[in-house]
Write a protein that holds these residues in place. Sequence first.
Motif, PDB file in Angstrom:
ATOM      1  N   TYR A  39       0.859  -1.154  -0.162  1.00  0.00           N
ATOM      2  CA  TYR A  39       0.072  -0.063   0.094  1.00  0.00           C
ATOM      3  C   TYR A  39       0.902   1.274   0.036  1.00  0.00           C
ATOM      4  O   TYR A  39       0.405   2.237  -0.639  1.00  0.00           O
ATOM      5  CB  TYR A  39      -0.898   0.003   1.161  1.00  0.00           C
ATOM      6  CG  TYR A  39      -2.029  -1.160   0.882  1.00  0.00           C
ATOM      7  CD1 TYR A  39      -3.220  -1.016   0.221  1.00  0.00           C
ATOM      8  CD2 TYR A  39      -1.861  -2.399   1.368  1.00  0.00           C
ATOM      9  CE1 TYR A  39      -4.012  -1.951   0.061  1.00  0.00           C
ATOM     10  CE2 TYR A  39      -2.624  -3.407   1.409  1.00  0.00           C
ATOM     11  CZ  TYR A  39      -3.689  -3.263   0.435  1.00  0.00           C
ATOM     12  OH  TYR A  39      -4.684  -4.190   0.385  1.00  0.00           O
ATOM     13  N   ARG A  40       2.022   1.251   0.673  1.00  0.00           N
ATOM     14  CA  ARG A  40       3.007   2.461   0.542  1.00  0.00           C
ATOM     15  C   ARG A  40       3.386   2.455  -0.669  1.00  0.00           C
ATOM     16  O   ARG A  40       3.548   3.765  -1.227  1.00  0.00           O
ATOM     17  CB  ARG A  40       4.020   2.050   1.673  1.00  0.00           C
ATOM     18  CG  ARG A  40       3.561   2.070   3.078  1.00  0.00           C
ATOM     19  CD  ARG A  40       4.681   1.517   4.017  1.00  0.00           C
ATOM     20  NE  ARG A  40       4.303   1.861   5.440  1.00  0.00           N
ATOM     21  CZ  ARG A  40       4.092   2.690   6.201  1.00  0.00           C
ATOM     22  NH1 ARG A  40       4.887   3.863   5.749  1.00  0.00           N
ATOM     23  NH2 ARG A  40       3.747   2.823   7.213  1.00  0.00           N
ATOM     24  N   ALA A  41       3.664   1.585  -1.291  1.00  0.00           N
ATOM     25  CA  ALA A  41       4.419   1.518  -2.780  1.00  0.00           C
ATOM     26  C   ALA A  41       3.420   1.985  -3.731  1.00  0.00           C
ATOM     27  O   ALA A  41       3.715   2.820  -4.470  1.00  0.00           O
ATOM     28  CB  ALA A  41       5.034  -0.003  -3.112  1.00  0.00           C
ATOM     29  N   VAL A 113      -7.475  -0.707  -5.843  1.00  0.00           N
ATOM     30  CA  VAL A 113      -6.159  -0.830  -5.347  1.00  0.00           C
ATOM     31  C   VAL A 113      -6.131  -2.172  -4.512  1.00  0.00           C
ATOM     32  O   VAL A 113      -5.313  -3.148  -4.759  1.00  0.00           O
ATOM     33  CB  VAL A 113      -5.738   0.304  -4.311  1.00  0.00           C
ATOM     34  CG1 VAL A 113      -4.298   0.039  -3.709  1.00  0.00           C
ATOM     35  CG2 VAL A 113      -5.533   1.593  -5.187  1.00  0.00           C
ATOM     36  N   ARG A 114      -7.153  -2.306  -3.584  1.00  0.00           N
ATOM     37  CA  ARG A 114      -7.294  -3.545  -2.633  1.00  0.00           C
ATOM     38  C   ARG A 114      -7.047  -4.854  -3.628  1.00  0.00           C
ATOM     39  O   ARG A 114      -6.399  -5.789  -3.618  1.00  0.00           O
ATOM     40  CB  ARG A 114      -8.329  -3.473  -1.644  1.00  0.00           C
ATOM     41  CG  ARG A 114      -8.338  -2.380  -0.574  1.00  0.00           C
ATOM     42  CD  ARG A 114      -8.926  -2.600   0.638  1.00  0.00           C
ATOM     43  NE  ARG A 114      -8.190  -3.527   1.163  1.00  0.00           N
ATOM     44  CZ  ARG A 114      -7.170  -3.246   2.096  1.00  0.00           C
ATOM     45  NH1 ARG A 114      -6.861  -1.947   2.203  1.00  0.00           N
ATOM     46  NH2 ARG A 114      -6.617  -4.046   2.910  1.00  0.00           N
ATOM     47  N   SER A 115      -8.074  -4.836  -4.858  1.00  0.00           N
ATOM     48  CA  SER A 115      -8.273  -5.904  -5.535  1.00  0.00           C
ATOM     49  C   SER A 115      -7.004  -6.305  -6.210  1.00  0.00           C
ATOM     50  O   SER A 115      -6.507  -7.399  -6.348  1.00  0.00           O
ATOM     51  CB  SER A 115      -9.531  -5.791  -6.233  1.00  0.00           C
ATOM     52  OG  SER A 115      -9.495  -4.880  -7.038  1.00  0.00           O
ATOM     53  N   GLY A 134      -0.487  -7.251   8.392  1.00  0.00           N
ATOM     54  CA  GLY A 134      -1.337  -6.358   7.708  1.00  0.00           C
ATOM     55  C   GLY A 134      -2.447  -5.848   8.501  1.00  0.00           C
ATOM     56  O   GLY A 134      -2.438  -5.788   9.775  1.00  0.00           O
ATOM     57  N   ARG A 135      -3.723  -5.522   7.634  1.00  0.00           N
ATOM     58  CA  ARG A 135      -4.949  -5.218   8.402  1.00  0.00           C
ATOM     59  C   ARG A 135      -6.147  -6.349   8.296  1.00  0.00           C
ATOM     60  O   ARG A 135      -6.898  -6.231   8.834  1.00  0.00           O
ATOM     61  CB  ARG A 135      -5.180  -3.796   7.955  1.00  0.00           C
ATOM     62  CG  ARG A 135      -4.375  -2.765   8.013  1.00  0.00           C
ATOM     63  CD  ARG A 135      -4.150  -2.293   9.256  1.00  0.00           C
ATOM     64  NE  ARG A 135      -3.424  -1.160   9.549  1.00  0.00           N
ATOM     65  CZ  ARG A 135      -2.016  -1.273   9.405  1.00  0.00           C
ATOM     66  NH1 ARG A 135      -1.253  -2.158   9.033  1.00  0.00           N
ATOM     67  NH2 ARG A 135      -1.510   0.183   9.519  1.00  0.00           N
ATOM     68  N   ASP A 136      -6.041  -6.701   6.974  1.00  0.00           N
ATOM     69  CA  ASP A 136      -7.122  -7.639   6.457  1.00  0.00           C
ATOM     70  C   ASP A 136      -6.631  -9.164   6.121  1.00  0.00           C
ATOM     71  O   ASP A 136      -7.334  -9.803   5.297  1.00  0.00           O
ATOM     72  CB  ASP A 136      -7.933  -6.963   5.461  1.00  0.00           C
ATOM     73  CG  ASP A 136      -6.962  -6.938   4.091  1.00  0.00           C
ATOM     74  OD1 ASP A 136      -5.819  -6.895   4.112  1.00  0.00           O
ATOM     75  OD2 ASP A 136      -7.417  -6.662   3.168  1.00  0.00           O
ATOM     76  N   ILE A 137      -5.471  -9.478   6.798  1.00  0.00           N
ATOM     77  CA  ILE A 137      -5.105 -10.883   6.297  1.00  0.00           C
ATOM     78  C   ILE A 137      -6.051 -11.824   6.731  1.00  0.00           C
ATOM     79  O   ILE A 137      -6.408 -12.806   5.921  1.00  0.00           O
ATOM     80  CB  ILE A 137      -3.549 -11.105   6.760  1.00  0.00           C
ATOM     81  CG1 ILE A 137      -2.726  -9.892   6.358  1.00  0.00           C
ATOM     82  CG2 ILE A 137      -3.076 -12.482   6.169  1.00  0.00           C
ATOM     83  CD1 ILE A 137      -2.494  -9.441   5.010  1.00  0.00           C
ATOM     84  N   GLU A 191     -12.783   2.507   9.448  1.00  0.00           N
ATOM     85  CA  GLU A 191     -13.872   3.208   8.923  1.00  0.00           C
ATOM     86  C   GLU A 191     -14.137   3.190   7.489  1.00  0.00           C
ATOM     87  O   GLU A 191     -15.263   3.209   6.906  1.00  0.00           O
ATOM     88  CB  GLU A 191     -14.368   4.631   9.201  1.00  0.00           C
ATOM     89  CG  GLU A 191     -14.384   4.809  10.788  1.00  0.00           C
ATOM     90  CD  GLU A 191     -14.516   6.177  11.334  1.00  0.00           C
ATOM     91  OE1 GLU A 191     -14.700   7.344  10.378  1.00  0.00           O
ATOM     92  OE2 GLU A 191     -14.870   6.582  12.603  1.00  0.00           O
ATOM     93  N   ARG A 192     -13.107   2.528   6.800  1.00  0.00           N
ATOM     94  CA  ARG A 192     -13.392   2.473   5.286  1.00  0.00           C
ATOM     95  C   ARG A 192     -14.390   1.438   4.835  1.00  0.00           C
ATOM     96  O   ARG A 192     -14.385   0.530   5.686  1.00  0.00           O
ATOM     97  CB  ARG A 192     -11.864   2.174   4.566  1.00  0.00           C
ATOM     98  CG  ARG A 192     -11.506   1.070   4.961  1.00  0.00           C
ATOM     99  CD  ARG A 192      -9.971   0.476   3.952  1.00  0.00           C
ATOM    100  NE  ARG A 192      -9.473  -0.705   4.461  1.00  0.00           N
ATOM    101  CZ  ARG A 192      -8.061  -0.696   4.874  1.00  0.00           C
ATOM    102  NH1 ARG A 192      -7.259   0.388   4.959  1.00  0.00           N
ATOM    103  NH2 ARG A 192      -7.876  -1.754   5.365  1.00  0.00           N
ATOM    104  N   ALA A 193     -15.018   1.483   3.792  1.00  0.00           N
ATOM    105  CA  ALA A 193     -16.154   0.448   3.649  1.00  0.00           C
ATOM    106  C   ALA A 193     -15.719  -0.949   3.225  1.00  0.00           C
ATOM    107  O   ALA A 193     -16.208  -1.832   3.627  1.00  0.00           O
ATOM    108  CB  ALA A 193     -16.942   1.005   2.505  1.00  0.00           C
TER     109      ALA A 193
END
Length: 230
Positions: A39-41, A113-115, A134-137, A191-193
């Motif tokens: 995500y940083r990249a 971006v996520r997909s 990560g956050r959602d692994i 809070e992101r969807a």
Amino acid sequence: MSGGFVVAIDGPAGAGKSTVARRVAERLAFALVDTGSLYRAAALLASRAGVRLEDVDGVERCVVEAVDAGRMVLVSGEGGRTRVHLDGIDPGDALRTPEVSMGASAVAAYPGVRSALLAPQRAFGRTQGVVLEGRDIGTVVFPDAALKVFLTATPAARAQRRCDELRAKGVAADYGVTLAEVVQRDRQDSERAIAPLREAADAVRVDSTALGPDAVVDRIVALAEARRAR
Ligand code: DC
């Protein structure tokens, strides 16, 4: 020895995930993927391309094209640690600036971006033992991970650690500003969807506020070994 054994370590910024994940991977002789670096990249790539980070379509297009063209890849590095490369180059500390941290949190809310970043993350879990942080692994990337840990700490403890880390690198850091950034990033990330920061129902919660990294690492390694022995 441990094909496909996935250890997911999720949690908010500054909970100690990077250090803990690296040491858990070393102890288990697993590969390590720091998914935040992707995500940083993505944020760095878009800003280098002159795309404003508020431009959702522009950022998504830029990241999808870079992943598809192999210009943004995860490569196996020293000691099984993966690194993200942009156009064949490891951006190094350019990924760690406060601007890129805030930018990463912003672009991480974009569905495209996520997909685009799912495949590179999943590619590492299929054939080998791997620790992903990560956050959602545990909730999205590997919902069937063998072990899910949610590593957390109070915002104050996390801000203090970020300051200490930046100062150790010779970067000036103000505690008040860092705390405000931690709180803002928590809010944006939770809070992101899409794929918000959230504890998986079957995660083991570990609070590092009063626990040193050694105790946290010991606990996670013991959990992983117990599950491997099942
Ligand atoms: O872990 P980090 O601070 O390097 O992550 C940078 C940003 O990327 C963070 O604000 C949230 C986002 N991120 C994410 O949304 N999902 C991940 N699996 C990893 C990071």
